[in-house]
Each structure stands twice: as C-alpha cells, then as structure tokens.
Design a protein around this motif. Structure first.
Motif, PDB file in Angstrom:
ATOM      1  N   GLU A 163       0.814  -1.221   0.000  1.00  0.00           N
ATOM      2  CA  GLU A 163       0.000   0.000   0.000  1.00  0.00           C
ATOM      3  C   GLU A 163       0.847   1.270   0.000  1.00  0.00           C
ATOM      4  N   ARG A 164       2.044   1.234   0.600  1.00  0.00           N
ATOM      5  CA  ARG A 164       2.881   2.424   0.689  1.00  0.00           C
ATOM      6  C   ARG A 164       3.667   2.709  -0.586  1.00  0.00           C
ATOM      7  N   LEU A 165       4.120   1.664  -1.267  1.00  0.00           N
ATOM      8  CA  LEU A 165       4.970   1.862  -2.428  1.00  0.00           C
ATOM      9  C   LEU A 165       4.222   1.849  -3.751  1.00  0.00           C
ATOM     10  N   GLY A 166       3.047   1.265  -3.749  1.00  0.00           N
ATOM     11  CA  GLY A 166       2.312   1.140  -5.010  1.00  0.00           C
ATOM     12  C   GLY A 166       3.051   0.193  -5.945  1.00  0.00           C
ATOM     13  N   GLY A 167       2.343  -0.354  -6.889  1.00  0.00           N
ATOM     14  CA  GLY A 167       2.967  -1.250  -7.851  1.00  0.00           C
ATOM     15  C   GLY A 167       3.252  -2.631  -7.304  1.00  0.00           C
ATOM     16  N   LEU A 168       2.901  -2.882  -6.058  1.00  0.00           N
ATOM     17  CA  LEU A 168       3.120  -4.205  -5.486  1.00  0.00           C
ATOM     18  C   LEU A 168       1.803  -4.938  -5.254  1.00  0.00           C
ATOM     19  N   GLU A 169       0.715  -4.401  -5.817  1.00  0.00           N
ATOM     20  CA  GLU A 169      -0.570  -5.040  -5.625  1.00  0.00           C
ATOM     21  C   GLU A 169      -0.699  -6.254  -6.532  1.00  0.00           C
ATOM     22  N   GLY A 170      -1.708  -7.057  -6.243  1.00  0.00           N
ATOM     23  CA  GLY A 170      -2.032  -8.182  -7.109  1.00  0.00           C
ATOM     24  C   GLY A 170      -1.312  -9.452  -6.719  1.00  0.00           C
ATOM     25  N   GLU A 171      -1.442 -10.434  -7.585  1.00  0.00           N
ATOM     26  CA  GLU A 171      -0.864 -11.744  -7.324  1.00  0.00           C
ATOM     27  C   GLU A 171       0.663 -11.648  -7.220  1.00  0.00           C
ATOM     28  N   GLY A 172       1.207 -12.299  -6.242  1.00  0.00           N
ATOM     29  CA  GLY A 172       2.656 -12.285  -6.042  1.00  0.00           C
ATOM     30  C   GLY A 172       3.162 -11.054  -5.316  1.00  0.00           C
ATOM     31  N   ALA A 173       2.245 -10.205  -4.801  1.00  0.00           N
ATOM     32  CA  ALA A 173       2.658  -8.965  -4.135  1.00  0.00           C
ATOM     33  C   ALA A 173       3.533  -9.250  -2.918  1.00  0.00           C
ATOM     34  N   GLU A 174       3.172 -10.272  -2.140  1.00  0.00           N
ATOM     35  CA  GLU A 174       3.946 -10.570  -0.947  1.00  0.00           C
ATOM     36  C   GLU A 174       5.363 -11.001  -1.320  1.00  0.00           C
ATOM     37  N   ALA A 175       5.501 -11.824  -2.344  1.00  0.00           N
ATOM     38  CA  ALA A 175       6.835 -12.270  -2.776  1.00  0.00           C
ATOM     39  C   ALA A 175       7.661 -11.084  -3.270  1.00  0.00           C
ATOM     40  N   ARG A 176       7.050 -10.167  -4.020  1.00  0.00           N
ATOM     41  CA  ARG A 176       7.777  -8.987  -4.497  1.00  0.00           C
ATOM     42  C   ARG A 176       8.175  -8.095  -3.326  1.00  0.00           C
ATOM     43  N   ALA A 177       7.283  -7.963  -2.331  1.00  0.00           N
ATOM     44  CA  ALA A 177       7.596  -7.152  -1.152  1.00  0.00           C
ATOM     45  C   ALA A 177       8.763  -7.766  -0.380  1.00  0.00           C
ATOM     46  N   ARG A 178       8.768  -9.090  -0.248  1.00  0.00           N
ATOM     47  CA  ARG A 178       9.877  -9.753   0.462  1.00  0.00           C
ATOM     48  C   ARG A 178      11.189  -9.576  -0.304  1.00  0.00           C
ATOM     49  N   ARG A 179      11.151  -9.626  -1.632  1.00  0.00           N
ATOM     50  CA  ARG A 179      12.366  -9.380  -2.428  1.00  0.00           C
ATOM     51  C   ARG A 179      12.852  -7.947  -2.217  1.00  0.00           C
ATOM     52  N   PHE A 180      11.895  -6.999  -2.122  1.00  0.00           N
ATOM     53  CA  PHE A 180      12.253  -5.604  -1.869  1.00  0.00           C
ATOM     54  C   PHE A 180      12.961  -5.479  -0.520  1.00  0.00           C
ATOM     55  N   VAL A 181      12.411  -6.136   0.514  1.00  0.00           N
ATOM     56  CA  VAL A 181      13.022  -6.088   1.851  1.00  0.00           C
ATOM     57  C   VAL A 181      14.415  -6.712   1.814  1.00  0.00           C
ATOM     58  N   ASP A 182      14.562  -7.853   1.130  1.00  0.00           N
ATOM     59  CA  ASP A 182      15.881  -8.489   1.004  1.00  0.00           C
ATOM     60  C   ASP A 182      16.874  -7.548   0.326  1.00  0.00           C
ATOM     61  N   SER A 183      16.433  -6.869  -0.723  1.00  0.00           N
ATOM     62  CA  SER A 183      17.282  -5.919  -1.440  1.00  0.00           C
ATOM     63  C   SER A 183      17.689  -4.761  -0.526  1.00  0.00           C
ATOM     64  N   LEU A 184      16.749  -4.279   0.274  1.00  0.00           N
ATOM     65  CA  LEU A 184      17.028  -3.197   1.216  1.00  0.00           C
ATOM     66  C   LEU A 184      18.110  -3.618   2.210  1.00  0.00           C
ATOM     67  N   TYR A 185      17.989  -4.835   2.753  1.00  0.00           N
ATOM     68  CA  TYR A 185      18.996  -5.319   3.694  1.00  0.00           C
ATOM     69  C   TYR A 185      20.365  -5.454   3.026  1.00  0.00           C
ATOM     70  N   ARG A 186      20.409  -5.925   1.783  1.00  0.00           N
ATOM     71  CA  ARG A 186      21.699  -6.027   1.071  1.00  0.00           C
ATOM     72  C   ARG A 186      22.318  -4.640   0.897  1.00  0.00           C
ATOM     73  N   ASP A 187      21.482  -3.652   0.528  1.00  0.00           N
ATOM     74  CA  ASP A 187      21.986  -2.286   0.363  1.00  0.00           C
ATOM     75  C   ASP A 187      22.501  -1.727   1.691  1.00  0.00           C
ATOM     76  N   MET A 188      21.787  -2.012   2.788  1.00  0.00           N
ATOM     77  CA  MET A 188      22.223  -1.532   4.096  1.00  0.00           C
ATOM     78  C   MET A 188      23.568  -2.155   4.469  1.00  0.00           C
ATOM     79  N   GLN A 189      23.745  -3.440   4.170  1.00  0.00           N
ATOM     80  CA  GLN A 189      25.005  -4.114   4.470  1.00  0.00           C
ATOM     81  C   GLN A 189      26.154  -3.528   3.654  1.00  0.00           C
ATOM     82  N   ALA A 190      25.875  -3.087   2.429  1.00  0.00           N
ATOM     83  CA  ALA A 190      26.914  -2.568   1.537  1.00  0.00           C
ATOM     84  C   ALA A 190      27.282  -1.111   1.838  1.00  0.00           C
ATOM     85  N   PHE A 191      26.447  -0.402   2.597  1.00  0.00           N
ATOM     86  CA  PHE A 191      26.670   1.015   2.876  1.00  0.00           C
ATOM     87  C   PHE A 191      27.947   1.218   3.689  1.00  0.00           C
TER      88      PHE A 191
END
Length: 148
Positions: free
Chosen positions: A54-82
């Motif tokens: 709901e906050r980012l938009g574009g993550l609605e519909g089928e597979g939204a949870e999987a895409r959101a989890r990939r986004f969170v994983d990507s965020l953690y990788r970016d935080m580790q690389a900072f």
C-alpha cells in the motif's frame, strides 16, 4: 556535534560466525533468547511486508507478498553494503551484549576518532528499553557532558 550509536553493529559475521554467536547467546541469555529472536524477526518482516504494497504502489495483485519480500531483502543487502565517510566528532556506542566485538569494526571505521563503547546486558531488540537506558545515559554524559 556528536554521535550516539544505539547498538551500532552491522556487517556481523555470516555463516559459522552467526551460528557461534547464537550458540553463545543461548548459553548466556537462556531459552528466552531464541523465542525473542524468532518473535522479533517474524514480527518485523511481517510488518514490513504488510505495509509495503500500500505504501509503495505497484506491489498489488498476485505475487505482491513475494515482491515485497524481495524488496526487503534488497534493502537489507543495500544496508550491508553502505560504507559511510568517516565522521570527525565525539561518539559513543551503547551495544547489546549479544554481539561480538568484531561487529563494532564498521562503526569504528565510520568515525575519525575512537568512540567510547559501553556494553549493556540485553538483546539487540531491547536496547531501547529501560534496562539499557541507564547505560545509554552514562555514555552520553561521559562523551557529551549533558548531565553533569
């Protein structure tokens, strides 16, 4: 200006280092350690994944949870690389006892001066609670002289 890092630990060892850290902490903190870790991790991940569509938009519909989890994983990788540029100011770190001293290396590298480090007997997710408040207040006073 100064910096107070509450549990400023990142870039912790992976693999065997994490396994040994969790085994050490289980012995130190008892069975509640495992329950606290699992509950905190599950609750954080579920909470983030629940609001992302709901906050980012574009993550609605089928597979939204999987895409959101990939986004969170990507965020953690970016935080580790900072890697921040070294900050030249007085600094203190209040650190949960569950971490290893090696986990503080990135915090120290991010500063031009050696920080005051105080350890508190709590878990990472408890560092903002009352049991760590006294340690935090003393560290702030030692570095910044706010209470004396």
């Amino acid at each position: 200006m100064g910096l107070l890092g509450l549990d400023p630990v990142w870039d912790e060892d992976s693999g065997l280092g994490n396994l040994l850290r969790h085994a050490r902490n289980l012995l130190r903190f008892g069975p509640g350690y495992v329950r606290a870790k699992l509950t905190a991790r599950r609750s954080m991940a579920d909470g983030v994944v629940a609001v992302l569509p709901e906050r980012l938009g574009g993550l609605e519909g089928e597979g939204a949870e999987a895409r959101a989890r990939r986004f969170v994983d990507s965020l953690y990788r970016d935080m580790q690389a900072f890697r921040p540029a070294p900050l030249d100011c007085p600094a203190a770190g209040v650190v949960a006892e569950e971490w290893t001293r090696a986990g503080l290396a990135p915090f120290r590298r991010s500063l031009a001066r050696e920080p005051l480090v105080r350890w508190t007997r709590c878990l990472h997710n408890e560092v903002f609670q009352a049991r760590a408040a006294e340690v935090s207040a003393r560290a702030v006073d030692e570095v910044f002289g706010l209470f004396t």
